[in-house]
Design an enzyme around this catalytic site. Structure first.
Site, PDB file in Angstrom:
ATOM      1  N   CYS A   2      -4.986 -11.560 -16.184  1.00 29.15           N
ATOM      2  CA  CYS A   2      -4.486 -12.502 -17.177  1.00 29.15           C
ATOM      3  C   CYS A   2      -3.009 -12.236 -17.466  1.00 29.15           C
ATOM      4  CB  CYS A   2      -5.236 -12.328 -18.492  1.00 29.15           C
ATOM      5  SG  CYS A   2      -7.007 -12.404 -18.310  1.00 29.15           S
ATOM      6  N   ARG A  27       0.106 -13.124 -10.908  1.00 31.43           N
ATOM      7  CA  ARG A  27      -0.896 -12.136 -11.309  1.00 31.43           C
ATOM      8  C   ARG A  27      -2.305 -12.592 -10.949  1.00 31.43           C
ATOM      9  NH1 ARG A  27       1.115  -8.649 -15.308  1.00 31.43           N
ATOM     10  NH2 ARG A  27      -0.845  -8.475 -16.427  1.00 31.43           N
ATOM     11  N   TRP A  75      -7.774 -14.798 -15.891  1.00 35.23           N
ATOM     12  CA  TRP A  75      -8.458 -14.365 -14.671  1.00 35.23           C
ATOM     13  C   TRP A  75      -9.837 -13.929 -15.142  1.00 35.23           C
ATOM     14  CZ3 TRP A  75     -10.191  -9.659 -12.354  1.00 35.23           C
ATOM     15  CH2 TRP A  75     -10.319  -9.716 -10.968  1.00 35.23           C
ATOM     16  N   ASN A 101      -5.178 -10.135 -22.723  1.00 40.16           N
ATOM     17  CA  ASN A 101      -5.248  -9.617 -21.356  1.00 40.16           C
ATOM     18  C   ASN A 101      -5.942  -8.267 -21.442  1.00 40.16           C
ATOM     19  OD1 ASN A 101      -4.803  -8.607 -18.790  1.00 40.16           O
ATOM     20  ND2 ASN A 101      -2.661  -8.113 -19.159  1.00 40.16           N
ATOM     21  N   GLY A 102      -7.074  -8.128 -20.749  1.00 38.94           N
ATOM     22  CA  GLY A 102      -7.801  -6.858 -20.780  1.00 38.94           C
ATOM     23  C   GLY A 102      -9.291  -7.116 -20.919  1.00 38.94           C
ATOM     24  N   GLU A 481      -4.478  -1.109   6.639  1.00 35.93           N
ATOM     25  CA  GLU A 481      -3.589  -2.030   5.941  1.00 35.93           C
ATOM     26  C   GLU A 481      -3.597  -3.399   6.621  1.00 35.93           C
ATOM     27  OE1 GLU A 481      -2.370  -2.133   3.188  1.00 35.93           O
ATOM     28  OE2 GLU A 481      -0.694  -3.516   3.247  1.00 35.93           O
ATOM     29  N   LYS A 485      -4.644  -6.838   4.809  1.00 33.38           N
ATOM     30  CA  LYS A 485      -3.704  -7.974   4.748  1.00 33.38           C
ATOM     31  C   LYS A 485      -4.388  -9.235   5.245  1.00 33.38           C
ATOM     32  CE  LYS A 485      -1.231  -7.125   2.615  1.00 33.38           C
ATOM     33  NZ  LYS A 485      -1.032  -5.849   2.009  1.00 33.38           N
ATOM     34  N   GLU A 488      -7.538 -10.356   2.800  1.00 40.29           N
ATOM     35  CA  GLU A 488      -7.276 -10.789   1.426  1.00 40.29           C
ATOM     36  C   GLU A 488      -6.642 -12.178   1.347  1.00 40.29           C
ATOM     37  OE1 GLU A 488      -4.550  -8.497  -1.024  1.00 40.29           O
ATOM     38  OE2 GLU A 488      -3.397  -7.890   0.719  1.00 40.29           O
ATOM     39  N   HIS A 504     -19.831   4.902  17.587  1.00 43.83           N
ATOM     40  CA  HIS A 504     -20.894   5.435  16.731  1.00 43.83           C
ATOM     41  C   HIS A 504     -21.568   4.327  15.935  1.00 43.83           C
ATOM     42  CE1 HIS A 504     -19.841   9.469  17.885  1.00 43.83           C
ATOM     43  NE2 HIS A 504     -18.572   9.137  17.697  1.00 43.83           N
ATOM     44  N   LYS A 603      -2.587  -9.915  -8.895  1.00 44.68           N
ATOM     45  CA  LYS A 603      -1.512  -9.030  -8.450  1.00 44.68           C
ATOM     46  C   LYS A 603      -1.629  -7.662  -9.103  1.00 44.68           C
ATOM     47  CE  LYS A 603       2.333  -7.865  -6.444  1.00 44.68           C
ATOM     48  NZ  LYS A 603       2.169  -7.475  -5.019  1.00 44.68           N
TER      49      LYS A 603
HETATM   50  O1  M6R Z   1      -0.066  -2.249  -8.255  1.00 46.90           O
HETATM   51  P1  M6R Z   1      -0.819  -1.309  -7.363  1.00 46.90           P
HETATM   52  O2  M6R Z   1       0.010  -0.830  -6.202  1.00 46.90           O
HETATM   53  O3  M6R Z   1      -1.438  -0.154  -8.099  1.00 46.90           O
HETATM   54  O4  M6R Z   1      -1.990  -2.173  -6.746  1.00 46.90           O
HETATM   55  C1  M6R Z   1      -2.963  -1.593  -5.930  1.00 46.90           C
HETATM   56  C2  M6R Z   1      -3.773  -2.654  -5.240  1.00 46.90           C
HETATM   57  O5  M6R Z   1      -4.377  -3.499  -6.155  1.00 46.90           O
HETATM   58  C3  M6R Z   1      -2.909  -3.502  -4.292  1.00 46.90           C
HETATM   59  O6  M6R Z   1      -2.263  -2.721  -3.334  1.00 46.90           O
HETATM   60  C4  M6R Z   1      -3.791  -4.545  -3.561  1.00 46.90           C
HETATM   61  O7  M6R Z   1      -4.659  -3.906  -2.690  1.00 46.90           O
HETATM   62  C5  M6R Z   1      -2.918  -5.565  -2.846  1.00 46.90           C
HETATM   63  N1  M6R Z   1      -3.401  -6.873  -3.120  1.00 46.90           N
HETATM   64  C6  M6R Z   1      -2.902  -5.426  -1.380  1.00 46.90           C
HETATM   65  O8  M6R Z   1      -2.098  -6.372  -0.775  1.00 46.90           O
END
Ligand code: M6R
Length: 608
Positions: A2, A27, A75, A101-102, A481, A485, A488, A504, A603
Site C-alpha cells: 500500500c 509499490r 495492496w 499501510n501495514g 535470479e 526475473k 515474476e 537427481h 515493490k
Molecule cells: O527491497 P528489497 O531488496 O528488500 O526486496 C527484496 C525482494 O522483495 C525483491 O528483491 C523482489 O524479489 C524483487 N521483486 C525481485 O525482482
C-alpha cells in the site's frame, strides 16, 4: 505494498494526492481511494482497480474539493480487492477517515470487542478496525486518541488520519511501515516514499517507530507515544526528479536496465582510492575484520540471490565461512549467532519487513550488523550498526535490475577488502580485480546495447510453459535470479537448478521443446556444465546458453548463445545477469503485460 499520501495546505488536496499516489504505483496495488474534508464534511471516493479509475471518477480530483485530504493505493491483504475494502475507511458517522499501510495483527480480537459494543463493519479489512477504535476512544483530543489506539493495536502501520473536528490538522503515525513528511510551498505533505513528494519538496523528515505527526499548512510537529514533542532532523533529498520518471522508455524496467552502468560505477567509484578499497561506512578496524569468524547474509528475493553469489566470493577470496538465508526463515528460527559473526542484510528498499525483523533479531543476539541498502534513510539503513549504500538511485519497476547490480558491486567490494585485509588477496591481485571492476560499466553497456539479439530469441518463446535455468558455482546463483526475473513478470513457470542436481529428479521434466537456459561462465566447471547441457539436449530441450566470448564450442551443444565479455570469474554475474534480465523483460513485453507492475507483487514488501 500500500501507498499513502496526505496533504494539508493552500492548494486543492485531491490533485496533489492523485499525483503523489501515481508516484507510488510502483509499490503494487489493486485499488485506490481518497478522502477530503470540505465544509465540515468528509467526502470520499474509492474504487477497485488502477489509479486511472479514481482519476476518472473524481475528474482528476475536481469533484473532491478541499484543502485537507488523504489518499491510498491498496495492496490487498485482508479482504479481496473491492470498492468496499479499498481505503480510506471511516467511522460510522463519517467524522474520522483513515488510510493505512501495514497489517494490524490483532484486528480480529479488536473487531470482536467492537462488535460486542455495537459497532458495525462494512469491510473485511483490518484497517476499518482502526477507524472504529479511533471513534470508540475519541475524547475530543485527536492526538491523545491516536496515542491510546496505538497502545492497543499490534502489527505494522503507517497511517494518515483526518478528524472532522480539527479541519486544520492532518495526523500521521508510523510503526514498522515507512512514512515521510515535509513542507510544500504553502502546505505540508505525508507519503510512504520519497518519489511521491519530490515534486513538492526535497526536504523531508523520516518518521520513526511510534511517532505521531500533526501537520498544519505551515507547521509540522512530531511527538512520541507519550505525546512529548520531538526535535527531528530534516534530510535533503538530492535525487534527480527525472530519475523517478520514465524518461522516454516504455517501461521503467528497461530504463533501469539501461541505468546499470551508472549504478555500478556510482557504487564502486567513491570506494576506490589509490588502488585500494576504502569503505568509510565500514566502522571496523582491520583487526576486527581479521577476527570475523562467520558472515551471515540475510535477505529476500533478488537481494538474497546477490548473497548466494557472495557466498562463493567471500569463501573463495576471503576464506570466511558464509551462511546465506532468506529472512522469513531466519527470523522464525533461533539462529545461532556466535561471537565475531557479522550479519549482512541486503535490501533495495530498506523496508522489507522480514529483512528488517532479521536485522533486529541479529542485533538482539549480539551480532554486528551491516546493511547494504539502496533507499537512503530507510528503516534498515537507520537501524543497522553500519550502512553501505548502493548508489542505484530510485528504482521503480517491481522487478529489480539496477539495485541488484549495485548490490553485487557492494558485496564484491566488501569481499575484496576483507580478503586483502586478511592477507588472502595480494595488493597486486587486488589492483587487477579493481581494473576488472572498472571495466564492468562499459561491458554492461555493450550487453544492454545488444538487446535485440535477446529479444529475437525471447519472441520465439512467448508461449513457453516451463523454463529451467541451470548453472554451477556463481552461475547457479545467477540462474536463480534469471528464473525469478522471468517468472515474476512473464508468469511463466520457471525454476533454477544447480546443473549437477538435474539428474537427481528434475531431468524427468525435460521433454521435446522444453526451454533450458544454461549459464556457463565459470572456467573450472565449464566442461561439467557443457555435459549437463548435452544431457538435456538429448532429451529434447531447446537450450539458450550464456557463455564467455571465446568459448564458441558451446554452440555445438546449444540452440542459441549469448556471449558475455571476459572478466574476473567472481564478477561474471554482473554481466550474465544482463541477457537474463532482458529475456524476462522481452517475454513480458511480447505477452503484452504491464512489465513494471506484475500481478500480485509489490515493490516494497513491508508486511509479512
Ligand atoms: O527491497 P528489497 O531488496 O528488500 O526486496 C527484496 C525482494 O522483495 C525483491 O528483491 C523482489 O524479489 C524483487 N521483486 C525481485 O525482482
Amino acid at each position: 505494498m500500500c501507498g499513502i499520501v496526505g496533504y494539508i495546505g493552500k492548494e486543492e488536496a485531491a490533485p496533489i494526492l492523485l499525483d503523489g499516489l501515481s508516484k507510488l504505483e510502483y509499490r503494487g496495488y489493486d485499488s485506490a481511494g481518497m478522502a477530503v474534508l470540505n465544509d465540515d464534511e468528509i467526502f470520499m471516493t474509492k474504487s477497485k482497480g488502477k489509479l486511472e479509475v479514481l482519476n476518472q471518477l473524481t475528474h482528476g480530483g475536481e469533484t473532491l474539493k478541499g484543502h485537507l485530504g488523504i489518499g491510498h493505493t491498496r495492496w490487498a491483504t485482508h479482504g479481496e480487492p473491492s470498492d468496499l475494502n479499498s481505503h480510506p475507511h471511516l467511522n460510522a458517522n463519517g467524522t474520522i477517515a483513515v488510510v493505512h499501510n501495514g497489517i494490524i495483527e490483532n484486528y480480529a480480537k479488536l473487531k470482536e470487542k467492537l462488535i460486542k459494543k455495537g459497532y458495525e463493519f462494512k469491510s473485511e479489512t483490518d484497517t476499518e478496525v482502526i477507524a472504529q477504535m479511533l471513534d470508540y476512544y475519541y475524547n475530543g483530543d485527536p492526538l491523545c486518541t491516536i496515542a491510546t489506539v496505538m497502545q492497543r493495536i499490534e502489527g505494522s502501520y503507517a497511517l494518515g488520519v483526518i478528524f472532522k473536528d480539527t479541519p486544520d490538522v492532518l495526523y500521521a503515525v508510523r510503526k514498522d511501515s515507512p512514512l515521510i513528511v515535509g513542507h510544500t510551498d504553502g502546505g505540508s505533505i505525508i507519503a510512504s516514499d520519497v518519489p511521491a513528494v519530490l515534486k513538492y519538496t526535497r526536504d523531508v523528515i523520516f518518521i520513526e517507530n511510534e511517532e505521531i505527526v500533526t501537520l498544519k499548512d505551515n507547521e509540522i510537529k512530531i511527538f512520541n507515544i507519550d505525546r512529548e514533542e520531538l526535535d527531528k532532523p530534516v534530510k535533503h533529498i538530492d535525487w534527480d526528479a527525472d530519475a523517478a520518471e520514465k524518461g522516454g522508455y516504455e517501461f521503467f524496467m528497461l530504463k533501469e536496465i539501461n541505468e546499470q552502468p551508472k549504478a555500478i560505477k556510482d557504487t564502486f567509484s567513491p570506494r576506490i582510492k589509490d588502488g585500494k578499497i576504502v569503505i568509510e561506512e565500514l566502522l571496523m578496524s582491520e583487526e576486527e575484520i581479521r577476527n570475523i569468524k562467520r558472515i551471515c547474509f540475510v535477505a529476500c528475493g533478488s537481494a538474497y540471490h546477490t548473497a548466494v553469489t557472495s557466498k562463493y566470493i567471500f569463501e573463495g577470496l576471503a576464506r570466511i565461512p558464509v551462511d546465506v538465508e532468506v529472512a522469513s526463515e531466519f527470523r522464525y528460527r533461533d539462529p545461532i549467532i556466535e561471537e565475531n559473526t557479522l550479519v549482512i542484510v541486503v535490501s533495495q528498499s530498506g523496508e522489507t519487513a522480514d529483512t528488517l525483523a532479521a536485522l533486529r533479531l541479529s542485533k538482539e543476539k549480539g551480532a554486528k550488523t551491516l546493511g547494504i541498502v539502496n533507499v537512503v534513510g530507510s528503516s534498515i539503513a537507520r537501524e543497522a550498526d553500519m550502512v553501505m549504500y548502493t548508489w542505484a538511485g530510485p528504482e521503480i519497476s517491481v522487478a529489480t535490475t539496477k539495485a541488484y547490480s549495485a548490490q553485487l558491486i557492494a558485496e564484491y567490494l566488501l569481499a575484496m577488502h576483507f580478503a586483502n585485509v586478511k592477507g588472502n588477496l595480494s595488493d597486486e591481485c587486488l589492483e587487477e580485480m579493481i581494473e576488472d571492476l572498472k571495466a564492468l560499466p562499459e561491458q554492461v553497456e555493450l550487453l544492454v546495447n545488444n538487446r535485440k539479439r535477446v529479444q529475437r530469441f525471447a519472441n520465439r518463446y512467448l508461449a513457453a510453459k516451463d523454463v529451467f535455468f541451470i548453472g554451477r558455482n556463481v552461475d547457479y546463483a545467477i540462474s536463480m535470479e534469471g528464473s525469478l526475473k522471468l517468472k515474476e513478470i512473464s508468469y511463466i513457470h520457471s525454476e533454477a537448478y544447480a546443473a549437477g542436481e538435474l539428474k537427481h529428479g528434475t531431468i524427468s521434466l525435460i521433454e521435446e521443446g522444453t526451454l533450458v537456459v544454461a549459464v556457463a561462465t565459470q572456467e573450472e566447471v565449464y566442461g561439467k556444465t557443457k555435459s549437463n547441457i548435452v544431457e538435456v539436449k538429448t532429451r529434447g530441450a531447446v537450450v539458450m546458453s550464456v557463455a564467455v566470448e571465446g568459448n564458441s564450442d558451446i554452440e555445438d551443444v546449444s540452440d542459441y548463445v549469448i556471449y558475455i565479455p571476459e572478466t574476473n570469474k567472481y564478477f561474471m554475474n554482473s554481466l550474465a545477469v544482463i541477457p537474463l534480465q532482458l529475456f524476462g523483460y522481452y517475454i513480458s513485453l511480447g505477452k503484452g503485460y504491464d512489465v513494471d507492475k506484475p500481478r500480485n507483487l509489490a515493490k516494497s514488501v513491508t508486511v509479512e
